[in-house]
Motif scaffolding. Structure first.
Motif, PDB file in Angstrom:
ATOM      1  N   THR A 274      65.139  69.819 -50.279  1.00  0.00           N
ATOM      2  CA  THR A 274      64.189  68.882 -49.702  1.00  0.00           C
ATOM      3  C   THR A 274      64.332  67.551 -50.444  1.00  0.00           C
ATOM      4  O   THR A 274      64.213  67.521 -51.671  1.00  0.00           O
ATOM      5  N   PRO A 275      64.602  66.460 -49.746  1.00  0.00           N
ATOM      6  CA  PRO A 275      64.797  65.186 -50.447  1.00  0.00           C
ATOM      7  C   PRO A 275      63.550  64.747 -51.208  1.00  0.00           C
ATOM      8  O   PRO A 275      62.426  64.885 -50.728  1.00  0.00           O
TER       9      PRO A 275
ATOM     10  N   PRO B 159      66.141  55.179 -46.030  1.00  0.00           N
ATOM     11  CA  PRO B 159      66.097  55.985 -44.809  1.00  0.00           C
ATOM     12  C   PRO B 159      67.426  56.651 -44.470  1.00  0.00           C
ATOM     13  O   PRO B 159      67.449  57.754 -43.941  1.00  0.00           O
ATOM     14  N   ASP B 160      68.540  56.006 -44.801  1.00  0.00           N
ATOM     15  CA  ASP B 160      69.853  56.562 -44.488  1.00  0.00           C
ATOM     16  C   ASP B 160      70.727  56.747 -45.722  1.00  0.00           C
ATOM     17  O   ASP B 160      71.955  56.837 -45.610  1.00  0.00           O
ATOM     18  N   GLU B 161      70.124  56.763 -46.904  1.00  0.00           N
ATOM     19  CA  GLU B 161      70.910  56.886 -48.130  1.00  0.00           C
ATOM     20  C   GLU B 161      70.313  57.976 -49.015  1.00  0.00           C
ATOM     21  O   GLU B 161      69.136  57.927 -49.371  1.00  0.00           O
ATOM     22  N   HIS B 162      71.141  58.954 -49.342  1.00  0.00           N
ATOM     23  CA  HIS B 162      70.735  60.061 -50.198  1.00  0.00           C
ATOM     24  C   HIS B 162      71.759  60.228 -51.319  1.00  0.00           C
ATOM     25  O   HIS B 162      72.933  59.902 -51.154  1.00  0.00           O
ATOM     26  N   VAL B 163      71.287  60.765 -52.427  1.00  0.00           N
ATOM     27  CA  VAL B 163      72.143  61.050 -53.580  1.00  0.00           C
ATOM     28  C   VAL B 163      71.868  62.496 -53.981  1.00  0.00           C
ATOM     29  O   VAL B 163      70.717  62.911 -54.049  1.00  0.00           O
ATOM     30  N   ILE B 164      72.940  63.229 -54.218  1.00  0.00           N
ATOM     31  CA  ILE B 164      72.767  64.596 -54.696  1.00  0.00           C
ATOM     32  C   ILE B 164      73.100  64.623 -56.177  1.00  0.00           C
ATOM     33  O   ILE B 164      74.123  64.100 -56.605  1.00  0.00           O
ATOM     34  N   ALA B 165      72.176  65.179 -56.962  1.00  0.00           N
ATOM     35  CA  ALA B 165      72.383  65.310 -58.409  1.00  0.00           C
ATOM     36  C   ALA B 165      72.669  66.773 -58.706  1.00  0.00           C
ATOM     37  O   ALA B 165      71.895  67.645 -58.320  1.00  0.00           O
TER      38      ALA B 165
ATOM     39  N   ALA C 287      82.370  68.848 -52.483  1.00  0.00           N
ATOM     40  CA  ALA C 287      82.741  67.863 -51.458  1.00  0.00           C
ATOM     41  C   ALA C 287      82.646  68.470 -50.067  1.00  0.00           C
ATOM     42  O   ALA C 287      82.120  67.849 -49.138  1.00  0.00           O
ATOM     43  N   ALA C 288      83.125  69.707 -49.912  1.00  0.00           N
ATOM     44  CA  ALA C 288      83.056  70.369 -48.606  1.00  0.00           C
ATOM     45  C   ALA C 288      81.609  70.635 -48.202  1.00  0.00           C
ATOM     46  O   ALA C 288      81.247  70.506 -47.025  1.00  0.00           O
ATOM     47  N   ALA C 289      80.770  70.977 -49.181  1.00  0.00           N
ATOM     48  CA  ALA C 289      79.363  71.276 -48.882  1.00  0.00           C
ATOM     49  C   ALA C 289      78.584  70.033 -48.469  1.00  0.00           C
ATOM     50  O   ALA C 289      77.600  70.135 -47.735  1.00  0.00           O
ATOM     51  N   THR C 290      78.998  68.869 -48.924  1.00  0.00           N
ATOM     52  CA  THR C 290      78.259  67.650 -48.601  1.00  0.00           C
ATOM     53  C   THR C 290      78.851  66.898 -47.412  1.00  0.00           C
ATOM     54  O   THR C 290      78.289  65.905 -46.978  1.00  0.00           O
ATOM     55  N   ARG C 291      79.970  67.362 -46.901  1.00  0.00           N
ATOM     56  CA  ARG C 291      80.583  66.792 -45.709  1.00  0.00           C
ATOM     57  C   ARG C 291      79.852  67.318 -44.479  1.00  0.00           C
ATOM     58  O   ARG C 291      79.395  68.456 -44.488  1.00  0.00           O
ATOM     59  N   PRO C 292      79.773  66.537 -43.414  1.00  0.00           N
ATOM     60  CA  PRO C 292      79.180  67.085 -42.185  1.00  0.00           C
ATOM     61  C   PRO C 292      79.956  68.320 -41.744  1.00  0.00           C
ATOM     62  O   PRO C 292      81.181  68.355 -41.804  1.00  0.00           O
TER      63      PRO C 292
ATOM     64  N   TRP D  24      76.361  57.927 -60.254  1.00  0.00           N
ATOM     65  CA  TRP D  24      75.936  57.677 -58.870  1.00  0.00           C
ATOM     66  C   TRP D  24      77.192  57.609 -58.030  1.00  0.00           C
ATOM     67  O   TRP D  24      78.074  56.797 -58.275  1.00  0.00           O
ATOM     68  N   MET D  25      77.285  58.483 -57.047  1.00  0.00           N
ATOM     69  CA  MET D  25      78.444  58.497 -56.162  1.00  0.00           C
ATOM     70  C   MET D  25      78.167  57.553 -54.989  1.00  0.00           C
ATOM     71  O   MET D  25      77.095  57.567 -54.427  1.00  0.00           O
ATOM     72  N   ARG D  26      79.142  56.770 -54.651  1.00  0.00           N
ATOM     73  CA  ARG D  26      79.030  55.890 -53.494  1.00  0.00           C
ATOM     74  C   ARG D  26      80.413  55.754 -52.885  1.00  0.00           C
ATOM     75  O   ARG D  26      81.322  55.292 -53.533  1.00  0.00           O
ATOM     76  N   ASN D  27      80.553  56.207 -51.671  1.00  0.00           N
ATOM     77  CA  ASN D  27      81.823  56.109 -50.953  1.00  0.00           C
ATOM     78  C   ASN D  27      82.975  56.718 -51.738  1.00  0.00           C
ATOM     79  O   ASN D  27      84.062  56.182 -51.799  1.00  0.00           O
TER      80      ASN D  27
END
Length: 176
Positions: A34-35, A68-74, A95-100, A168-171
């Motif tokens: 849950t975010p 609203p459209d940005e999440h970070v997984i720690a 990476a596979a788990a966080t990919r659509p 912090w991961m970004r792109n």
């Protein structure tokens, strides 16, 4: 990811003979995605809370909402569950788990990685510790003798706190 990575589902409860490995069912690992609003207090709490591997798996995952459209997984891992050669398959699974998810096609199956994997390497290298002629038995005897007069509790300085680095991961890139 938890189904494929057994070391992330392993706890080490105490027993009369000492701690032992207990691999939990993937459904038994507490995982709440849950975010949570990404404020400094929530992030610090997630990153600084320790692990009790006697009762908790050596992984903690928290999803933060930064917009609203940005999440970070720690993802926090205790070193007992994540080590050397294990990092590459873990990063691939994360990476596979966080990919659509694909709409069609096969899902990844279970990995061969189990807590006994490193033990098998050690057994192949050192032999079985029950064998009195093995290198493992020699090492156990050596260290038992060397450490026999050590104090029960070592005085370790606690005047410095552990340094925490935030990633912090970004792109696909990370800033530390």
């Amino acid at each position: 990811m938890l189904a494929r990575q057994a070391t992330l589902r392993t706890v080490y409860p105490d027993a009369p003979t000492g701690p032992h490995q207990q691999v939990l069912d993937p459904a038994a690992v507490p995982l709440d995605l849950t975010p949570v609003l990404a404020d400094a207090d929530a992030l610090d709490l997630t990153l600084t809370t320790g692990f009790n591997v006697r009762t908790q798996p050596p992984v903690r995952i928290q999803l933060f909402r930064r917009g609203p459209d940005e999440h970070v997984i720690a993802c926090m891992f205790h070193h007992i569950g994540v080590y050397g050669w294990f990092l590459a398959p873990l990063a691939q699974d994360l990476a596979a788990a966080t990919r659509p998810a694909p709409r069609t096609g096969p899902r990844p199956g279970p990995m061969c990685r189990r807590p006994s994997g490193p033990h098998r390497v050690e057994t192949a290298t050192f032999g079985d510790d029950a064998d009195t002629d093995s290198r493992a038995s020699d090492q156990i005897n050596y260290w038992t003798t060397e450490l026999a007069n050590m104090p029960v509790m070592l005085r370790i300085p606690v005047d410095r706190s552990q340094q925490i680095s935030r990633v912090w991961m970004r792109n696909g890139s990370a800033k530390v």
